[in-house]
Design a protein around this motif. Structure first.
Motif, PDB file in Angstrom:
ATOM      1  N   ARG A 414      -4.513   4.073  -2.378  1.00 11.95           N
ATOM      2  CA  ARG A 414      -3.683   4.516  -1.264  1.00 11.95           C
ATOM      3  C   ARG A 414      -4.602   4.804  -0.080  1.00 11.95           C
ATOM      4  N   SER A 419      -5.558   6.242  -5.969  1.00 14.22           N
ATOM      5  CA  SER A 419      -4.477   7.219  -5.982  1.00 14.22           C
ATOM      6  C   SER A 419      -3.379   6.691  -6.882  1.00 14.22           C
ATOM      7  N   TYR A 435      -4.617   9.591 -13.905  1.00 15.28           N
ATOM      8  CA  TYR A 435      -4.220   9.590 -12.504  1.00 15.28           C
ATOM      9  C   TYR A 435      -5.373  10.002 -11.592  1.00 15.28           C
ATOM     10  N   GLN A 437      -6.445  10.971  -7.283  1.00 18.61           N
ATOM     11  CA  GLN A 437      -6.002  11.371  -5.951  1.00 18.61           C
ATOM     12  C   GLN A 437      -7.219  11.409  -5.051  1.00 18.61           C
ATOM     13  N   GLU A 438      -7.148  10.675  -3.938  1.00 17.50           N
ATOM     14  CA  GLU A 438      -8.249  10.582  -2.975  1.00 17.50           C
ATOM     15  C   GLU A 438      -9.554  10.178  -3.660  1.00 17.50           C
ATOM     16  N   HIS A 442      -7.486  13.222 -10.903  1.00 22.16           N
ATOM     17  CA  HIS A 442      -6.628  14.341 -10.500  1.00 22.16           C
ATOM     18  C   HIS A 442      -5.274  14.177 -11.177  1.00 22.16           C
ATOM     19  N   LYS A 465      -9.556  17.411  -8.673  1.00 21.59           N
ATOM     20  CA  LYS A 465     -10.657  16.995  -7.802  1.00 21.59           C
ATOM     21  C   LYS A 465     -11.866  16.528  -8.610  1.00 21.59           C
TER      22      LYS A 465
END
Length: 953
Positions: A414, A419, A435, A437-438, A442, A465
């Protein structure tokens, strides 16, 4: 009958064929024989271009000869050979294409002055051929230079020939009747060759302008830009234009590139990756390129119109991959280039893409769609892009120090970062599935090492994180233990439980990966220690040990090198023995990890997906994907064009899922729909169930198969069923909302519990049954052992003796109507007494659904009553005093293994609606039978070694 125009065509073809043959012998052969030296690359390039022109000339001569043959046949047999037999008419496109190829070869030679350069190598020969060239060309002066003469020798015959073609074809068109079969062919040929005249004129003008351009450039610029393929379309020397932010001194538009000269710098832009946008006023327009946004401004609107139109048409031509025909901008294709197109580009500006080559789909100057990025260091990325960034599914390979080692990321992206769901296979043979995230782990994920690793491990749980954080399970195969509990900043932190392969369990509070403060220890023999521990879970400090026999030891505990465990305290032997059943049923984790908060990292993505209205572009990011392994990708190099694949049971788009959900809302249809959805991992419900199964197995299989975790697992299964039902309700709400229908009313707690226990739990329980039932087996192992001994002892009884032993009233025995001999009667009774009820009860082991188990119990009760009713000759309802001994008889003959585990699982998982009803009554009766079979008189009864069959009566 042949027309005069056809005879004129014949003469024209004869003259052209002879001219081509003469040009070949007079010009081509001498030029081709002048082989350049290896140290002269420019001369070698000129020779290559001349050879290409020679091949085109030969093909043109061959097709002219074929055309002559067809014309002669027509003139010899006009009545039997129609006009449409002429090659010029039936194969116009082929003839035309050979003319175009000759023109393009000729203009390529013209652009780089190939004729003049090659002619210099045999200057004496050409001076001797002036007379022959004058005869060939007709208009050549006696003092003309050889270079222009050669140019004219290759161009003039073709120009004259095409001009005569057009005139004769137009005359022939006038003579052919309107409805003649060949008229359409004649009209088409006249049109195409008329266009060829315009194309030839434009091609020659562009080539001459390009040739003249090189003399205006510096030697360095000429060395870089002078190529046979270039054709100059526009020059800022003719129509001035300024460019910002690049302050270009000169702008040149070629048919395949836009060139900006800025001092010693030459900026080249591939026209396939140039987008033209109008400006804010009539003197401005803008160009988008992969790394630049340029603004062009002219002195007046006329100049802007010329530049913008020519750039636009040049982009269209470059995208088509061929020269425009008949003339620039006059083709049948759309004059506006598409916003989305394909191309390749190497990035040079600083950034993540620096030195990377992108090949794939573009839109408005940015990678957009499917494409591949390759870096010089071997790093590759293939997948989906949006507005210049990785967005959607993508596979990235990162080379490691070892030549054949890669980190392979198969993930959703993403806005340039990982992401959503992803699978990462590292060069160390470690794998993460979960999963992101950034770009960081995460949410929920599983990280594990290879089985053959020096210290194999697996973590199943939550991440924050990039670090383990929240509830998670870690298995340390090297130490043979499993940690179940809370994490923070990649360390065990908070309440936790440690289960070892030896059966020892610890529960306490962890801080920075160490157990601190008070905790408990449960040993394999159910001894309980309550006190403090060291960091390696060794007893240390004040504590209390409670032994299975009820004795307690309270005092100070410690250990030292070579001393083992030592203690100083008080041993209390006066306490009453503990109830063994309560001792072995101590449960861990209850209260420390509230069931509703354990697996929030699994539930949350599905809640967010439903809460956002189930957007289709996030479907795969949530549900995952299926691609071949990274090893296969690296081995075959197919990762450069990798496509996700869907199994045959794919449910399609989220729109299909929601539509199907609306069509199955009736109870029976809903049950079957949910069963199908839960079995499909590409359905939100199926994916959620599959993930929950993995967490359950990671917690309770293998080392985690410990009786002290049974209640933790049991409440977890119920919570999973509740979350799956909530997900279904959320999907239904979205489906109704999309159809503009009124949402269903919110369920109250009682209605929700009935649906969860009555509909969802029976569907999901099979997925957890193996691990869950194992925990019940371990927890009730002692009771089941006593029960097994009881039924083993009762199996020594013949039927009649067992009925008598159990004090079943004799008028209920199914033996009254037997008029057989003693031996026959003995055999029949032993084989048939309450056999239907016994066989029915045995079916309780064939299903995992608590309701179906209760239905088996109900049918067993019905079979017992039916048998008794047949004996009494009338319908008879058994009171508990009569039912219990008969049920004990049936249970003992059914010999169901692990009946205690079965009973307790049914009790824990049964629908609350049945509490206090018939099923509850029957289950209570079965529990009474189970407890009765464990009693001492069932296990220690002394039976004779031999039974006399006559004693049965």
């Amino acid at each position: 009958m042949c027309s005069p125009q056809e005879a004129a065509l014949l003469r024209l073809e004869e003259v052209f064929s002879a001219t081509l043959a003469r040009v070949n012998s007079l010009v081509f052969q001498p030029l081709l024989s002048a082989a350049p030296e290896p140290s002269e690359p420019q001369s070698r390039e000129c020779l290559r271009l001349l050879q290409q022109l020679h091949r085109s000339s030969q093909q043109l001569w061959e097709v002219t000869e074929e055309s002559l043959h067809s014309l002669r046949e027509r003139l010899r047999h006009p009545d039997s050979t129609g006009l449409e037999s002429l090659l010029l008419l039936r194969a116009t496109d082929h003839v035309l294409q050979l003319h175009i190829e000759y023109i393009e070869s000729y203009t390529s030679c013209l652009v780089v002055q190939a004729f003049q350069k090659l002619a210099k190598r045999r200057s004496e020969y050409w001076r001797g051929q002036r007379k022959a060239l004058r005869q060939l060309l007709g208009g050549m002066g006696s003092e003309g230079s050889v270079g222009p003469a050669l140019l004219q020798a290759f161009r003039q015959p073709l120009t004259h020939h095409v001009q005569q073609y057009v005139l004769l074809l137009l005359r022939l068109e006038d003579t052919v009747p309107e409805y003649h079969p060949a008229r359409e062919l004649v009209v088409n040929a006249a049109t195409l060759f008329g266009n060829l005249q315009s194309f030839m004129s434009q091609a020659l003008d562009q080539a001459m302008a390009t040739q003249a351009l090189w003399h205006t450039l510096s030697s360095r610029q000429r060395h870089v830009l002078c190529t046979p393929a270039h054709r100059l379309l526009q020059d800022s020397e003719d129509v001035p234009v300024t460019v910002t932010p690049l302050r270009a001194e000169r702008v040149m538009l070629f048919d395949d590139a836009l060139i900006l000269l800025q001092g010693h710098n030459i900026h080249t832009f591939d026209l396939k990756l140039v987008w033209v946008n109008p400006g804010q006023d009539r003197c401005t327009f803008h160009l988008l390129t992969p790394e630049e946004e340029l603004s062009f401004r002219t002195k007046d609107p006329q100049g802007q119109a010329v530049w913008q139109w020519k750039v636009t048409q040049a982009v269209c031509q470059a995208l088509r991959g061929k020269k425009d025909f008949p003339v620039l901008g006059a083709g049948l294709e759309a004059s506006e280039p598409p916003a989305c197109r394909c191309g390749a580009y190497t990035f040079h500006a600083e950034g993540r893409f620096c030195q990377a080559t992108y090949e794939g789909e573009w839109c408005q100057g940015r990678p957009h769609g499917k494409g591949t990025l390759k870096w010089p260091d071997g790093q590759n990325h293939v997948g989906d892009f949006r507005q210049g960034l990785e967005h959607g599914f993508g596979i990235r390979l990162l080379p490691q120090a070892s030549e054949d080692r890669f980190d392979c990321y198969k993930c959703h992206w993403r806005e340039g970062s990982m992401s959503g769901y992803g699978i990462c296979e590292y060069g160390t043979d470690e794998v993460y599935k979960g999963y992101f995230q950034e770009g960081l782990r995460h949410g929920f994920g599983v990280f594990e090492s290879a089985l053959q690793a020096a210290r194999p491990f697996r973590y199943t749980g939550h991440w924050e994180k990039g670090q383990r954080s929240g509830y998670g399970i870690e298995e340390d195969s090297d130490r043979g233990e499993r940690y179940i509990g809370m994490w923070q900043a990649d360390q065990r932190h908070g309440p936790g439980v440690v289960v070892t392969q030896a059966g020892v369990c610890y529960q306490g509070t962890f801080h920075a990966d160490k157990m601190v403060g008070p905790g408990i220890l449960l040993s394999e023999d159910d001894s309980l220690y309550e006190g403090t521990f060291t960091k390696d879970l060794t007893l240390m400090g004040k504590g209390k040990v409670t032994f299975p026999n009820g004795f307690t030891l309270e005092g100070s505990f410690g250990s030292g090198a070579g001393r083992g465990l030592h203690t100083q305290g008080v041993l209390d032997t006066a306490a009453l023995p503990l109830d063994p059943s309560s001792t072995c049923k101590r449960q861990l984790g209850l209260g420390a990890f509230p069931v509703e908060s354990r697996w929030q990292g699994v539930y949350a993505p599905f809640r967010d997906f439903v809460g956002a209205g189930c957007p289709g572009d996030l479907q795969e990011a949530l549900l995952g994907f299926q691609v071949q392994s990274s090893r296969e990708l690296r081995k075959s190099q197919d990762y450069l064009c990798c496509e996700r694949t869907c199994p045959e049971d794919s449910v399609g788009t989220i729109e299909d899922i929601l539509e199907e959900l609306l069509q199955h809302r009736e109870p029976k249809a809903l049950q079957e729909h949910l069963r199908k959805a839960l079995s499909n991992t590409l359905h939100p419900l199926g994916k959620l169930l599959q993930t929950l199964m993995r967490t359950f197995q990671a917690t309770y299989a293998g080392v985690g198969a410990n009786k002290h975790l049974q209640e933790l697992a049991q409440e977890e299964v119920k919570q999973h069923a509740q979350e799956l039902w909530a997900t279904y309700r959320g999907l239904l709400h979205v489906a109704l909302q999309r159809k503009g229908q009124a949402p269903e009313e919110d369920e109250d707690a009682e209605t929700r519990d009935l649906q969860v226990h009555g509909l969802m739990l029976p569907l999901v329980l099979p997925s957890f049954y193996s691990e869950l039932f194992t925990l019940y087996l371990l927890l009730h192992e002692r009771e089941d052992s006593l029960y097994s001994q009881g039924i083993t002892n009762l199996s020594l009884f013949p039927d009649t003796k067992l009925l008598e032993f159990l004090e079943v009233q004799k008028h209920l025995w199914p033996l009254k109507d037997l008029t057989l001999t003693t031996n026959q009667r003995y055999s029949l009774v032993r084989d048939k007494c309450f056999l239907s009820a016994t066989e029915c009860l045995q079916k309780i082991m064939t299903t995992v659904d608590p309701r179906e188990k209760l239905e088996v119990l109900e049918r067993t009760y019905g079979e017992i009553e039916a048998t008794v009713s047949r004996v009494l000759g009338q319908e008879h309802k058994l009171p508990m005093d009569d039912l219990l001994p008969l049920l004990i008889y049936v249970v003992s003959r059914a010999r169901i293994q692990h009946l205690g585990a079965e009973i307790h699982l049914i009790r824990d998982m049964m629908n609350p609606i049945h509490i206090g009803g018939l099923y509850d009554f029957l289950l209570t009766a079965l529990e009474s039978c189970y407890e009765h079979l464990q009693k001492e008189d069932m296990r220690l009864h002394h039976f004779p070694g031999h039974w006399d069959s006559r004693e049965l009566w």
